[in-house]
Motif scaffolding. Sequence first.
Motif, PDB file in Angstrom:
ATOM      1  N   ASN A   1       0.672  -1.317   0.111  1.00  0.00           N
ATOM      2  CA  ASN A   1       0.015  -0.058   0.194  1.00  0.00           C
ATOM      3  C   ASN A   1       0.651   1.257   0.029  1.00  0.00           C
ATOM      4  O   ASN A   1       0.398   2.475   0.335  1.00  0.00           O
ATOM      5  N   SER A   2       2.065   1.055  -0.467  1.00  0.00           N
ATOM      6  CA  SER A   2       2.916   2.346  -0.515  1.00  0.00           C
ATOM      7  C   SER A   2       3.579   2.740  -1.891  1.00  0.00           C
ATOM      8  O   SER A   2       3.456   1.992  -2.867  1.00  0.00           O
ATOM      9  N   ALA A   3       3.816   3.918  -2.055  1.00  0.00           N
ATOM     10  CA  ALA A   3       4.231   4.378  -3.444  1.00  0.00           C
ATOM     11  C   ALA A   3       5.613   3.626  -3.743  1.00  0.00           C
ATOM     12  O   ALA A   3       5.761   3.389  -5.008  1.00  0.00           O
ATOM     13  N   ILE A   4       6.572   3.194  -2.757  1.00  0.00           N
ATOM     14  CA  ILE A   4       7.687   2.558  -3.021  1.00  0.00           C
ATOM     15  C   ILE A   4       7.363   1.230  -3.240  1.00  0.00           C
ATOM     16  O   ILE A   4       7.893   0.587  -4.304  1.00  0.00           O
ATOM     17  N   GLY A   5       6.168   0.363  -2.706  1.00  0.00           N
ATOM     18  CA  GLY A   5       6.018  -0.838  -3.228  1.00  0.00           C
ATOM     19  C   GLY A   5       5.298  -0.918  -4.542  1.00  0.00           C
ATOM     20  O   GLY A   5       5.654  -1.589  -5.274  1.00  0.00           O
ATOM     21  N   SER A   6       4.365   0.109  -4.827  1.00  0.00           N
ATOM     22  CA  SER A   6       3.769   0.257  -6.275  1.00  0.00           C
ATOM     23  C   SER A   6       5.206   0.533  -7.269  1.00  0.00           C
ATOM     24  O   SER A   6       5.004  -0.137  -8.480  1.00  0.00           O
ATOM     25  N   ALA A   7       6.042   1.252  -7.022  1.00  0.00           N
ATOM     26  CA  ALA A   7       7.101   1.503  -7.900  1.00  0.00           C
ATOM     27  C   ALA A   7       7.965   0.367  -8.003  1.00  0.00           C
ATOM     28  O   ALA A   7       8.497  -0.177  -9.042  1.00  0.00           O
ATOM     29  N   ALA A   8       8.174  -0.542  -6.913  1.00  0.00           N
ATOM     30  CA  ALA A   8       9.025  -1.867  -7.048  1.00  0.00           C
ATOM     31  C   ALA A   8       8.584  -2.938  -7.972  1.00  0.00           C
ATOM     32  O   ALA A   8       9.143  -3.624  -8.368  1.00  0.00           O
ATOM     33  N   VAL A   9       7.160  -2.971  -8.093  1.00  0.00           N
ATOM     34  CA  VAL A   9       6.482  -3.814  -8.713  1.00  0.00           C
ATOM     35  C   VAL A   9       6.868  -3.740 -10.127  1.00  0.00           C
ATOM     36  O   VAL A   9       7.315  -4.896 -10.697  1.00  0.00           O
ATOM     37  N   GLY A  10       7.211  -2.709 -10.781  1.00  0.00           N
ATOM     38  CA  GLY A  10       7.533  -2.594 -12.094  1.00  0.00           C
ATOM     39  C   GLY A  10       8.729  -2.245 -12.508  1.00  0.00           C
ATOM     40  O   GLY A  10       9.008  -2.294 -13.724  1.00  0.00           O
ATOM     41  N   VAL A  11       9.585  -2.088 -11.536  1.00  0.00           N
ATOM     42  CA  VAL A  11      10.809  -1.773 -11.926  1.00  0.00           C
ATOM     43  C   VAL A  11      11.920  -2.981 -12.088  1.00  0.00           C
ATOM     44  O   VAL A  11      13.139  -2.781 -12.671  1.00  0.00           O
ATOM     45  N   GLY A  12      11.743  -4.051 -11.581  1.00  0.00           N
ATOM     46  CA  GLY A  12      12.665  -5.248 -11.836  1.00  0.00           C
ATOM     47  C   GLY A  12      13.054  -5.628 -13.428  1.00  0.00           C
ATOM     48  O   GLY A  12      14.278  -5.378 -13.457  1.00  0.00           O
ATOM     49  N   GLU A  13      12.271  -5.554 -14.146  1.00  0.00           N
ATOM     50  CA  GLU A  13      12.587  -5.994 -15.624  1.00  0.00           C
ATOM     51  C   GLU A  13      13.449  -4.735 -16.167  1.00  0.00           C
ATOM     52  O   GLU A  13      14.434  -5.100 -16.842  1.00  0.00           O
ATOM     53  N   PRO A  14      12.866  -3.572 -16.139  1.00  0.00           N
ATOM     54  CA  PRO A  14      13.882  -2.665 -16.888  1.00  0.00           C
ATOM     55  C   PRO A  14      15.209  -2.557 -16.028  1.00  0.00           C
ATOM     56  O   PRO A  14      16.353  -2.020 -16.822  1.00  0.00           O
ATOM     57  N   LEU A  15      15.441  -2.862 -14.811  1.00  0.00           N
ATOM     58  CA  LEU A  15      16.514  -2.869 -14.162  1.00  0.00           C
ATOM     59  C   LEU A  15      17.330  -3.815 -14.660  1.00  0.00           C
ATOM     60  O   LEU A  15      18.770  -3.682 -14.917  1.00  0.00           O
ATOM     61  N   LEU A  16      17.022  -4.964 -14.695  1.00  0.00           N
ATOM     62  CA  LEU A  16      17.569  -6.084 -15.363  1.00  0.00           C
ATOM     63  C   LEU A  16      17.916  -5.728 -16.699  1.00  0.00           C
ATOM     64  O   LEU A  16      19.064  -6.072 -17.039  1.00  0.00           O
ATOM     65  N   SER A  17      17.288  -5.335 -17.464  1.00  0.00           N
ATOM     66  CA  SER A  17      17.637  -4.876 -19.073  1.00  0.00           C
ATOM     67  C   SER A  17      18.919  -3.634 -18.862  1.00  0.00           C
ATOM     68  O   SER A  17      19.887  -3.850 -19.612  1.00  0.00           O
ATOM     69  N   ALA A  18      18.655  -2.947 -17.990  1.00  0.00           N
ATOM     70  CA  ALA A  18      19.734  -2.075 -17.700  1.00  0.00           C
ATOM     71  C   ALA A  18      21.087  -2.419 -17.423  1.00  0.00           C
ATOM     72  O   ALA A  18      22.275  -2.275 -18.014  1.00  0.00           O
ATOM     73  N   LEU A  19      20.958  -3.480 -16.622  1.00  0.00           N
ATOM     74  CA  LEU A  19      22.419  -4.160 -16.052  1.00  0.00           C
ATOM     75  C   LEU A  19      22.959  -4.963 -17.220  1.00  0.00           C
ATOM     76  O   LEU A  19      24.081  -5.058 -17.396  1.00  0.00           O
ATOM     77  N   HIS A  20      22.256  -5.669 -17.971  1.00  0.00           N
ATOM     78  CA  HIS A  20      22.442  -6.522 -19.285  1.00  0.00           C
ATOM     79  C   HIS A  20      22.989  -5.635 -20.234  1.00  0.00           C
ATOM     80  O   HIS A  20      24.095  -5.841 -20.991  1.00  0.00           O
ATOM     81  N   GLY A  21      22.384  -4.466 -20.359  1.00  0.00           N
ATOM     82  CA  GLY A  21      23.038  -3.434 -21.419  1.00  0.00           C
ATOM     83  C   GLY A  21      24.350  -2.940 -20.974  1.00  0.00           C
ATOM     84  O   GLY A  21      25.451  -2.806 -21.819  1.00  0.00           O
ATOM     85  N   MET A  22      24.567  -2.703 -19.594  1.00  0.00           N
ATOM     86  CA  MET A  22      26.002  -2.264 -19.190  1.00  0.00           C
ATOM     87  C   MET A  22      26.795  -3.140 -19.398  1.00  0.00           C
ATOM     88  O   MET A  22      27.960  -2.967 -19.524  1.00  0.00           O
ATOM     89  N   ALA A  23      26.563  -4.619 -19.077  1.00  0.00           N
ATOM     90  CA  ALA A  23      27.444  -5.656 -19.381  1.00  0.00           C
ATOM     91  C   ALA A  23      27.964  -5.798 -20.698  1.00  0.00           C
ATOM     92  O   ALA A  23      28.856  -6.033 -21.078  1.00  0.00           O
ATOM     93  N   GLU A  24      26.985  -5.687 -21.540  1.00  0.00           N
ATOM     94  CA  GLU A  24      27.518  -5.889 -22.999  1.00  0.00           C
ATOM     95  C   GLU A  24      28.309  -4.628 -23.361  1.00  0.00           C
ATOM     96  O   GLU A  24      29.194  -4.795 -24.176  1.00  0.00           O
ATOM     97  N   ARG A  25      28.015  -3.366 -22.837  1.00  0.00           N
ATOM     98  CA  ARG A  25      28.888  -2.170 -23.293  1.00  0.00           C
ATOM     99  C   ARG A  25      30.536  -2.306 -22.568  1.00  0.00           C
ATOM    100  O   ARG A  25      31.316  -2.029 -23.305  1.00  0.00           O
TER     101      ARG A  25
END
Length: 102
Positions: A44-68
């Motif tokens: 029921n928190s803003a942080i919880g709501s934000a956390a629900v959708g951030v995992g996949e974009p964060l994973l994508s960013a990490l993989h992009g960083m590793a490729e670079r």
Amino acid sequence: MGEILRADLEALRVMAAGVRGEAGTISGIDPVDLVASVGRAMPNSAIGSAAVGVGEPLLSALHGMAERLRGMAEAAENGATTYENADRVFAEQLERYLHGPL
């Protein structure tokens, strides 16, 4: 090696290996479940709501960083090889100028 060009070929190769290792470490990070658990723990928190959708974009960013980083490692290795080849060619050419055909 690299005397004429004054390139430290070993340093380039060591850097390439180190950067490649860091890329591997970053590739191994999978924050999706961890971030989702934060979302579930705070439903029921803003942080919880934000956390629900951030995992996949964060994973994508990490993989992009590793490729670079892998690209940087490859460029450093290719640079070392190129310097080494250029140095050999320059040394052979200088030898021909100074002492005639090899």
